[in-house]
Design a protein around this motif. Structure first.
Motif, PDB file in Angstrom:
ATOM      1  N   LEU A   4       0.836  -1.203   0.000  1.00 59.11           N
ATOM      2  CA  LEU A   4       0.000   0.000   0.000  1.00 59.11           C
ATOM      3  C   LEU A   4       0.865   1.245   0.000  1.00 59.11           C
ATOM      4  CD1 LEU A   4      -2.735  -0.904   2.631  1.00 59.11           C
ATOM      5  CD2 LEU A   4      -2.978  -0.865   0.158  1.00 59.11           C
ATOM      6  N   LYS A   5       0.403   2.270  -0.711  1.00 60.26           N
ATOM      7  CA  LYS A   5       1.064   3.570  -0.667  1.00 60.26           C
ATOM      8  C   LYS A   5       0.718   4.227   0.662  1.00 60.26           C
ATOM      9  CE  LYS A   5       0.749   4.069  -5.645  1.00 60.26           C
ATOM     10  NZ  LYS A   5       0.075   4.735  -6.743  1.00 60.26           N
ATOM     11  N   PRO A   6       1.500   5.208   1.095  1.00 60.70           N
ATOM     12  CA  PRO A   6       1.257   5.836   2.403  1.00 60.70           C
ATOM     13  C   PRO A   6      -0.139   6.455   2.552  1.00 60.70           C
ATOM     14  CG  PRO A   6       3.413   6.474   1.563  1.00 60.70           C
ATOM     15  CD  PRO A   6       2.731   5.689   0.479  1.00 60.70           C
ATOM     16  N   ASP A   7      -0.736   6.908   1.461  1.00 59.97           N
ATOM     17  CA  ASP A   7      -2.055   7.544   1.551  1.00 59.97           C
ATOM     18  C   ASP A   7      -3.199   6.592   1.175  1.00 59.97           C
ATOM     19  OD1 ASP A   7      -1.302   7.429  -1.097  1.00 59.97           O
ATOM     20  OD2 ASP A   7      -2.306   9.303  -1.643  1.00 59.97           O
ATOM     21  N   GLN A   8      -2.939   5.285   1.155  1.00 58.66           N
ATOM     22  CA  GLN A   8      -3.964   4.301   0.823  1.00 58.66           C
ATOM     23  C   GLN A   8      -4.353   3.491   2.063  1.00 58.66           C
ATOM     24  OE1 GLN A   8      -2.150   2.055  -2.399  1.00 58.66           O
ATOM     25  NE2 GLN A   8      -3.502   3.071  -3.864  1.00 58.66           N
ATOM     26  N   PHE A   9      -5.603   3.035   2.070  1.00 63.65           N
ATOM     27  CA  PHE A   9      -6.133   2.265   3.188  1.00 63.65           C
ATOM     28  C   PHE A   9      -6.806   1.009   2.660  1.00 63.65           C
ATOM     29  CE2 PHE A   9      -5.963   6.633   4.466  1.00 63.65           C
ATOM     30  CZ  PHE A   9      -5.527   6.598   5.780  1.00 63.65           C
ATOM     31  N   GLU A  10      -6.695  -0.072   3.421  1.00 63.23           N
ATOM     32  CA  GLU A  10      -7.427  -1.293   3.080  1.00 63.23           C
ATOM     33  C   GLU A  10      -8.884  -1.081   3.462  1.00 63.23           C
ATOM     34  OE1 GLU A  10      -5.668  -5.250   3.988  1.00 63.23           O
ATOM     35  OE2 GLU A  10      -4.246  -3.992   5.100  1.00 63.23           O
ATOM     36  N   GLY A  83      -8.597   2.235  -0.745  1.00 66.69           N
ATOM     37  CA  GLY A  83      -9.148   3.568  -0.893  1.00 66.69           C
ATOM     38  C   GLY A  83      -8.183   4.647  -0.454  1.00 66.69           C
ATOM     39  N   SER A  84      -8.432   5.837  -0.923  1.00 67.08           N
ATOM     40  CA  SER A  84      -7.620   6.990  -0.543  1.00 67.08           C
ATOM     41  C   SER A  84      -8.079   7.526   0.809  1.00 67.08           C
ATOM     42  CB  SER A  84      -7.746   8.085  -1.601  1.00 67.08           C
ATOM     43  OG  SER A  84      -9.073   8.592  -1.591  1.00 67.08           O
ATOM     44  N   ARG A  85      -7.326   8.441   1.361  1.00 67.14           N
ATOM     45  CA  ARG A  85      -7.698   9.076   2.626  1.00 67.14           C
ATOM     46  C   ARG A  85      -9.050   9.790   2.468  1.00 67.14           C
ATOM     47  NH1 ARG A  85      -2.962  11.735   4.474  1.00 67.14           N
ATOM     48  NH2 ARG A  85      -2.597   9.741   5.445  1.00 67.14           N
ATOM     49  N   ILE A  89     -12.468   9.118   4.657  1.00 63.41           N
ATOM     50  CA  ILE A  89     -13.129  10.197   5.403  1.00 63.41           C
ATOM     51  C   ILE A  89     -14.573  10.342   4.963  1.00 63.41           C
ATOM     52  CG2 ILE A  89     -13.152  12.707   5.756  1.00 63.41           C
ATOM     53  CD1 ILE A  89     -10.049  12.531   5.783  1.00 63.41           C
ATOM     54  N   LEU A  90     -14.838  10.267   3.658  1.00 64.09           N
ATOM     55  CA  LEU A  90     -16.212  10.353   3.160  1.00 64.09           C
ATOM     56  C   LEU A  90     -17.046   9.183   3.676  1.00 64.09           C
ATOM     57  CD1 LEU A  90     -18.170  11.966   1.422  1.00 64.09           C
ATOM     58  CD2 LEU A  90     -17.355  10.689  -0.567  1.00 64.09           C
ATOM     59  N   ASN A  91     -16.462   7.990   3.713  1.00 63.55           N
ATOM     60  CA  ASN A  91     -17.159   6.825   4.271  1.00 63.55           C
ATOM     61  C   ASN A  91     -17.445   7.017   5.755  1.00 63.55           C
ATOM     62  OD1 ASN A  91     -17.625   4.251   2.541  1.00 63.55           O
ATOM     63  ND2 ASN A  91     -15.709   5.109   1.779  1.00 63.55           N
ATOM     64  N   LEU A  92     -16.527   7.630   6.482  1.00 60.53           N
ATOM     65  CA  LEU A  92     -16.759   7.883   7.906  1.00 60.53           C
ATOM     66  C   LEU A  92     -17.903   8.873   8.112  1.00 60.53           C
ATOM     67  CD1 LEU A  92     -13.099   7.935   9.269  1.00 60.53           C
ATOM     68  CD2 LEU A  92     -14.846   6.178   9.639  1.00 60.53           C
TER      69      LEU A  92
END
Length: 197
Positions: A4-10, A83-85, A89-92
């Motif tokens: 994963l890239k630093p700005d990516q999330f599982e 997903g991106s940061r 955040i939008l999902n949260l």
């Protein structure tokens, strides 16, 4: 799995969180239902109908709405393993809207649903949830696609339903129930794989 890239999330981690949030929020819906202590003696059928009729309708409406949005959220996360940061955040924010609708707004609505102010607040909340859901689908699909119709349909129903709530709060729930037609639309708009020749 790739690094994963630093700005990516599982997104599977977000899926675990969302399952917990939906489960707790849907369970809390029952918390506002009247308990046995509201009766001074053994209740009759008319007593039960008087105490539970409006509250069960509000409970059922909110539970079904939450279920429909959980299905959509689950399908959406399955299509996006990373997903991106911004997406997280939008999902949260989407999950925050679920937490507010179910225990908070539903509690007001089941107790004071004939108040136009409360019905409009409930409708605005439904509209916000549908809007966030459609926005999330838009970001995952990368723009307009046929699949967007199913996610936009509830939004297009909740807006007029909220307007109806301002003038006739007792009719608004019947309009809001139409939003579940999005499931039917989804069933017929998803491209089906062609059978092998």
């Amino acid at each position: 799995m790739t690094e994963l890239k630093p700005d990516q999330f599982e997104m599977r981690r977000l899926e675990s969180l969302s399952n917990t949030i939906f489960g707790v929020a849907m369970t809390l819906l029952a918390y506002d239902l009247p308990k046995a202590a509201v009766f001074t003696g053994a209740p009759g059928w008319s007593d039960l109908a008087h105490v539970y009729s409006g509250k069960l309708a509000g409970f059922a409406l909110s539970f079904i709405i939450a279920g429909v949005f959980w299905i959509s959220h689950h399908r959406r996360l399955a299509r996006q393993p990373v997903g991106s940061r911004g997406a997280v955040i939008l999902n949260l924010f989407f999950l925050l809207s679920i937490v507010l609708l179910l225990p908070v707004t539903n509690g007001l609505y089941t107790n004071y649903g004939m108040s136009s102010a409360v019905a409009v607040l409930y409708g605005l909340h439904l509209t916000a949830i549908a809007g966030l859901n459609a926005w999330l689908w838009w970001t995952i699909l990368g723009g307009w696609r046929q699949e967007m119709i199913a996610s936009l349909f509830p939004l297009l129903v909740f807006i007029p339903g909220t307007i109806v709530a301002a003038f006739a709060p007792h009719i608004a729930p019947f309009v809001w129930f139409i939003a579940f037609g999005g499931l039917v639309i989804q069933r017929f708009t998803i491209a089906r794989p062609k059978p092998d020749a």
